[in-house]
Write a protein that holds these residues in place. Structure first.
Motif, PDB file in Angstrom:
ATOM      1  N   GLN A 191      20.995  45.359  18.956  1.00  0.00           N
ATOM      2  CA  GLN A 191      20.320  46.283  18.280  1.00  0.00           C
ATOM      3  C   GLN A 191      18.947  45.620  17.647  1.00  0.00           C
ATOM      4  O   GLN A 191      17.783  46.205  17.890  1.00  0.00           O
ATOM      5  CB  GLN A 191      21.093  47.146  17.524  1.00  0.00           C
ATOM      6  CG  GLN A 191      22.053  48.188  18.271  1.00  0.00           C
ATOM      7  CD  GLN A 191      22.988  48.749  16.881  1.00  0.00           C
ATOM      8  OE1 GLN A 191      23.499  48.202  16.083  1.00  0.00           O
ATOM      9  NE2 GLN A 191      23.464  50.052  17.529  1.00  0.00           N
ATOM     10  N   PHE A 194      27.598  50.783  19.708  1.00  0.00           N
ATOM     11  CA  PHE A 194      26.711  51.333  21.038  1.00  0.00           C
ATOM     12  C   PHE A 194      26.660  52.719  21.314  1.00  0.00           C
ATOM     13  O   PHE A 194      27.496  53.210  21.968  1.00  0.00           O
ATOM     14  CB  PHE A 194      27.311  50.422  22.313  1.00  0.00           C
ATOM     15  CG  PHE A 194      26.129  50.268  23.299  1.00  0.00           C
ATOM     16  CD1 PHE A 194      25.572  51.235  23.892  1.00  0.00           C
ATOM     17  CD2 PHE A 194      26.064  48.798  23.455  1.00  0.00           C
ATOM     18  CE1 PHE A 194      24.849  50.915  24.875  1.00  0.00           C
ATOM     19  CE2 PHE A 194      25.093  48.923  24.789  1.00  0.00           C
ATOM     20  CZ  PHE A 194      24.523  49.940  25.287  1.00  0.00           C
ATOM     21  N   THR A 216      21.179  53.809  21.428  1.00  0.00           N
ATOM     22  CA  THR A 216      21.182  52.348  21.932  1.00  0.00           C
ATOM     23  C   THR A 216      21.232  52.231  23.514  1.00  0.00           C
ATOM     24  O   THR A 216      20.568  51.512  23.971  1.00  0.00           O
ATOM     25  CB  THR A 216      22.247  51.329  21.332  1.00  0.00           C
ATOM     26  OG1 THR A 216      22.197  51.376  19.916  1.00  0.00           O
ATOM     27  CG2 THR A 216      22.235  50.169  22.059  1.00  0.00           C
ATOM     28  N   VAL A 270      16.155  52.152  17.351  1.00  0.00           N
ATOM     29  CA  VAL A 270      17.684  51.996  17.340  1.00  0.00           C
ATOM     30  C   VAL A 270      18.110  51.741  16.041  1.00  0.00           C
ATOM     31  O   VAL A 270      17.452  51.004  15.166  1.00  0.00           O
ATOM     32  CB  VAL A 270      18.114  51.157  18.555  1.00  0.00           C
ATOM     33  CG1 VAL A 270      18.032  51.366  19.640  1.00  0.00           C
ATOM     34  CG2 VAL A 270      17.685  49.772  18.153  1.00  0.00           C
TER      35      VAL A 270
END
Length: 320
Positions: free
Chosen positions: A245, A261, A265, A255
């Motif tokens: 990220q 996740f 993302t 993000v």
């Protein structure tokens, strides 16, 4: 069918040099009498359709032997030869009719019953020659350097049958012997593309496969612990996700940096992959799940900072 991009290969940390086929005359000589020739059922035996275009024969040996799983038809219990021939037809139909490829994508298929079939036309003939190889369509951007084996089944959470494992060892050893490929260059599909393939369980057994093949070849296996780019998927959490990220944000993506996740993302990774024209749908395995937004071997090199070497980043990212 994606062709080989040497610059992408080098950027991803692979060395398509003589290293993959080093000392290989010695490998062939030492193991010549000990490597049995497996039974491989050719395209005529499973009544393959004619290829819709010219089969490309690369005028060099492959550098890598690549292991896949088919995902479909799943982990069935029909271990017969008839079933093995049928899945070869099914894969070819899918690759030609849905993917739009000229023929089966992989060079060989290995069934759960341990039966090996030729995939793309001429693969067996050219393998027996040991100096060239048929270009497949199973490893995006690396097809001129790879020879691929589809293993019937889904191996993300369960292990392969004993018969499949034994035939895989025999087939890989034979290919390695024919081309003089050392066991360190036995890879999983995810070592090249952002895909679950060849399944986490089978992927985790690749060091064991290298050792088993080395035993057949009569050679020692080095570099078995070399780090590869990790695969991150939606739902994953932790340090590696957080680093990804941060790298994505440095690349301009909006993000969070929460180590989760999530959708944003995934969307950022998918957009980056699309801008870089990274290949998708590069083997049968992608039929069962949407792998859009997976972050793996072809995405990491696009986002990691340039202040460290590829080997250093892969080593760092191999830690949870």
């Amino acid at each position: 069918m994606a062709d080989f991009d040497r610059r992408a290969l080098l950027k991803a940390g692979f060395t398509a040099t003589a290293v993959g086929t080093l000392g290989l005359a010695g490998v062939r000589t030492a193991a010549a009498a000990a490597v049995p020739t497996p039974t491989i059922h050719g395209t005529a035996e499973w009544k393959a359709r004619a290829a819709s275009g010219a089969i490309v024969v690369e005028n060099h040996k492959p550098t890598y032997i690549v292991v896949h799983h088919t995902v479909d038809p799943g982990n069935v219990t029909d271990y017969s030869l008839a079933h093995a021939l049928q899945i070869s037809r099914d894969i070819q139909n899918f690759h030609m009719d849905t993917r739009g490829w000229i023929d089966t994508g992989q060079q060989f298929t290995n069934s759960r019953g341990g039966f090996v079939t030729e995939g793309r036309h001429r693969s067996l003939e050219i393998l027996r020659g040991g100096t060239q190889h048929v270009q497949g369509a199973n490893v995006g951007n690396h097809n001129s350097e790879c020879i691929g084996i589809e293993n019937e089944g889904l191996y993300s959470t369960v292990d392969v049958p004993t018969a499949l494992w034994n035939s895989l060892v025999g087939l890989v050893a034979y290919i390695a012997h024919q081309y003089g490929i050392t066991p360190e260059f036995i890879k999983g599909h995810r070592d090249f593309n952002s895909t679950e393939c060849c399944g986490q369980v089978l992927y985790d057994r690749l060091p064991e496969l290298r050792t088993a093949v080395g035993r057949v070849l009569g050679v020692s296996v080095a570099r078995s612990d070399v780090a590869e780019w990790p695969l991150l998927k939606p739902g994953d959490t932790g340090r590696r996700v957080l680093l990804a990220q941060q790298f994505l944000r440095d690349s301009g993506a909006d993000v969070p940096t929460d180590g989760v996740f999530g959708k944003s993302t995934k969307d950022a990774v998918a957009a980056l992959a699309a801008r870089a024209s990274l290949p998708r749908d590069t083997c049968t395995a992608s039929t069962a799940a949407d792998e859009t937004g997976f972050l793996g071997a072809d995405v990491w090199p696009l986002i990691v900072p340039a202040d460290r070497s590829t080997a250093a980043w892969r080593s760092d990212l191999s830690r949870n």
